[in-house]
Scaffold this motif. Structure first.
Motif, short mmCIF file in Angstrom:
data_model
loop_
_atom_site.label_atom_id
_atom_site.label_comp_id
_atom_site.label_asym_id
_atom_site.label_seq_id
_atom_site.Cartn_x
_atom_site.Cartn_y
_atom_site.Cartn_z
N ARG A 42 5.86 3.65 -41.97
CA ARG A 42 4.97 4.78 -42.24
C ARG A 42 4.53 5.39 -40.93
O ARG A 42 4.27 4.71 -39.95
CB ARG A 42 3.75 4.33 -43.05
CG ARG A 42 4.08 3.91 -44.46
CD ARG A 42 2.84 3.45 -45.20
NE ARG A 42 1.90 4.57 -45.40
CZ ARG A 42 0.72 4.66 -44.81
NH1 ARG A 42 0.33 3.75 -43.95
NH2 ARG A 42 -0.07 5.68 -45.06
N ARG A 43 4.41 6.71 -40.92
CA ARG A 43 4.02 7.43 -39.70
C ARG A 43 2.86 8.37 -40.03
O ARG A 43 3.03 9.57 -40.22
CB ARG A 43 5.22 8.21 -39.17
CG ARG A 43 6.46 7.37 -38.94
CD ARG A 43 7.69 8.21 -38.71
NE ARG A 43 7.61 8.93 -37.46
CZ ARG A 43 8.45 9.93 -37.13
NH1 ARG A 43 9.37 10.33 -37.99
NH2 ARG A 43 8.34 10.54 -35.98
N PRO A 44 1.64 7.83 -40.13
CA PRO A 44 0.51 8.65 -40.57
C PRO A 44 0.18 9.79 -39.63
O PRO A 44 -0.19 10.88 -40.08
CB PRO A 44 -0.64 7.64 -40.68
CG PRO A 44 -0.22 6.48 -39.82
CD PRO A 44 1.27 6.42 -39.91
N ALA A 47 2.67 12.51 -40.15
CA ALA A 47 2.36 13.17 -41.43
C ALA A 47 1.18 14.12 -41.28
O ALA A 47 1.20 15.23 -41.84
CB ALA A 47 2.07 12.11 -42.49
N LEU A 48 0.17 13.72 -40.53
CA LEU A 48 -0.99 14.59 -40.33
C LEU A 48 -0.62 15.85 -39.56
O LEU A 48 -1.05 16.95 -39.92
CB LEU A 48 -2.08 13.82 -39.58
CG LEU A 48 -3.35 14.61 -39.24
CD1 LEU A 48 -4.02 15.11 -40.51
CD2 LEU A 48 -4.29 13.75 -38.41
N LEU A 51 1.33 18.11 -41.85
CA LEU A 51 0.45 18.68 -42.87
C LEU A 51 -0.36 19.83 -42.29
O LEU A 51 -0.50 20.89 -42.92
CB LEU A 51 -0.48 17.60 -43.42
CG LEU A 51 -1.52 18.07 -44.45
CD1 LEU A 51 -0.83 18.66 -45.68
CD2 LEU A 51 -2.44 16.92 -44.83
N ALA A 93 5.90 15.83 -44.29
CA ALA A 93 4.67 15.06 -44.15
C ALA A 93 4.58 13.99 -45.24
O ALA A 93 4.19 12.84 -44.98
CB ALA A 93 3.46 15.99 -44.22
N SER A 94 4.93 14.35 -46.47
CA SER A 94 4.90 13.39 -47.56
C SER A 94 5.87 12.24 -47.31
O SER A 94 5.53 11.07 -47.55
CB SER A 94 5.24 14.09 -48.87
OG SER A 94 5.33 13.18 -49.94
N TRP A 97 4.52 9.95 -44.56
CA TRP A 97 3.39 9.15 -45.03
C TRP A 97 3.83 8.01 -45.92
O TRP A 97 3.27 6.91 -45.86
CB TRP A 97 2.40 10.06 -45.77
CG TRP A 97 1.22 9.34 -46.32
CD1 TRP A 97 1.05 8.84 -47.58
CD2 TRP A 97 0.03 8.98 -45.61
NE1 TRP A 97 -0.17 8.22 -47.72
CE2 TRP A 97 -0.82 8.30 -46.51
CE3 TRP A 97 -0.41 9.21 -44.30
CZ2 TRP A 97 -2.07 7.83 -46.14
CZ3 TRP A 97 -1.66 8.74 -43.93
CH2 TRP A 97 -2.47 8.05 -44.85
N ARG A 98 4.85 8.26 -46.76
CA ARG A 98 5.30 7.25 -47.72
C ARG A 98 6.49 6.44 -47.21
O ARG A 98 7.07 5.66 -47.97
CB ARG A 98 5.67 7.93 -49.04
CG ARG A 98 4.51 8.60 -49.74
CD ARG A 98 4.93 9.16 -51.08
NE ARG A 98 5.97 10.19 -50.94
CZ ARG A 98 6.73 10.62 -51.94
NH1 ARG A 98 6.58 10.09 -53.15
NH2 ARG A 98 7.62 11.57 -51.74
#
Length: 258
Positions: A42-44, A47-48, A51, A93-94, A97-98
């Motif tokens: 995961r790469r938060p 993703a941010l 987004l 981004a989704s 994140w997932r």
């Protein structure tokens, strides 16, 4: 009477060594994807960032529609590129994140090309025109930090810069291919057909008939307008080839499994 078995030859005490295989061993490509062996990550933060880029592009398009008329604003290539960038960044981004596989390079590469085309066309051909370029049909210079000026900078400066940073810093290298460059030009070609058909549906005196001064067939004639379109098409293909070449020479900032 049974036949006797042939005698078994004695096993030699010393078995000669097999000759060494010349050269390094050739590893065949594995049909098993890397994600089946290495767990995705995961790469938060990625993703941010994506987004925020998607929200900036969507906000610029929405503000432009509020300032103008939807049928005129949505007919611009830059607006359509901004919508595509917003959708692509939101999906990317989704997936980041997932911990899902990234979008195909044919999609992300096309999105990057179109938003760069829009940005370069604005800054090189439209930003200093007389009357000033406006997607809302305004005839006055947009005031800085207000309304139309803010949307132009968001769509043609901020979001293209974010897309380039995402490509250089957050996307694995060597994913784009030269065979994709020609396919990416199909959408600009379809847009040109749409642009000319749209202009033919308007009255000759309608100021919203032609959206771009360099593709104004009423002022320059169809021959000059199509010649300009051809030059733009060649420039787009050159830019696509340049992106592919840079993608294969730049260092990769992340592993392919992410």
């Amino acid at each position: 009477m049974t036949a006797s078995n042939p005698p078994i030859p004695p096993i030699p005490r010393d078995i000669p060594d097999l000759p060494a295989v010349p050269g390094p061993p050739v590893l065949l490509p594995s049909p098993v994807p890397a994600t089946a062996v290495v767990a995705p990550v995961r790469r938060p933060m990625v993703a941010l960032f994506r987004l925020l880029t998607a929200l900036a592009a969507a906000g610029g398009v929405a503000l432009e529609i509020l300032l103008g008329t939807p049928d005129r604003v949505l007919s611009y290539f830059g607006i359509q590129a901004g919508i595509l960038l917003s959708i692509t960044m939101l999906m990317s981004a989704s997936r980041a994140w997932r911990a899902r596989r990234p979008l195909p390079s044919s999609v992300t590469g096309a999105t990057l090309l179109y938003i760069l085309i829009s940005a370069l066309a604005y800054h090189l051909l439209l930003a200093h025109t007389t009357p000033p370029f406006s997607m809302t049909g305004a005839t006055t210079v947009p005031e800085r930090w207000h309304g139309s000026w803010a949307t132009l900078q968001t769509l043609h400066t901020l979001t293209p810069a974010a897309a380039v940073l995402d490509w250089l810093l957050l996307t694995p290298a060597a994913r784009l291919h030269l065979r994709q460059a020609a396919a990416w030009l199909l959408y600009p070609l379809a847009y040109l057909a749409f642009y000319l058909i749209r202009a033919a549906c308007f009255a000759p005196t309608n100021p919203a008939r032609y959206l771009y001064p360099f593709l104004d067939a009423a002022t320059h004639g169809y021959r000059s307008a199509l010649a300009n379109a051809l030059l733009l098409g060649l420039a787009m293909y050159a830019l696509a080839v340049l992106l592919v070449a840079l993608d294969h020479t730049r260092p990769t900032p992340v592993r392919r499994r992410v």
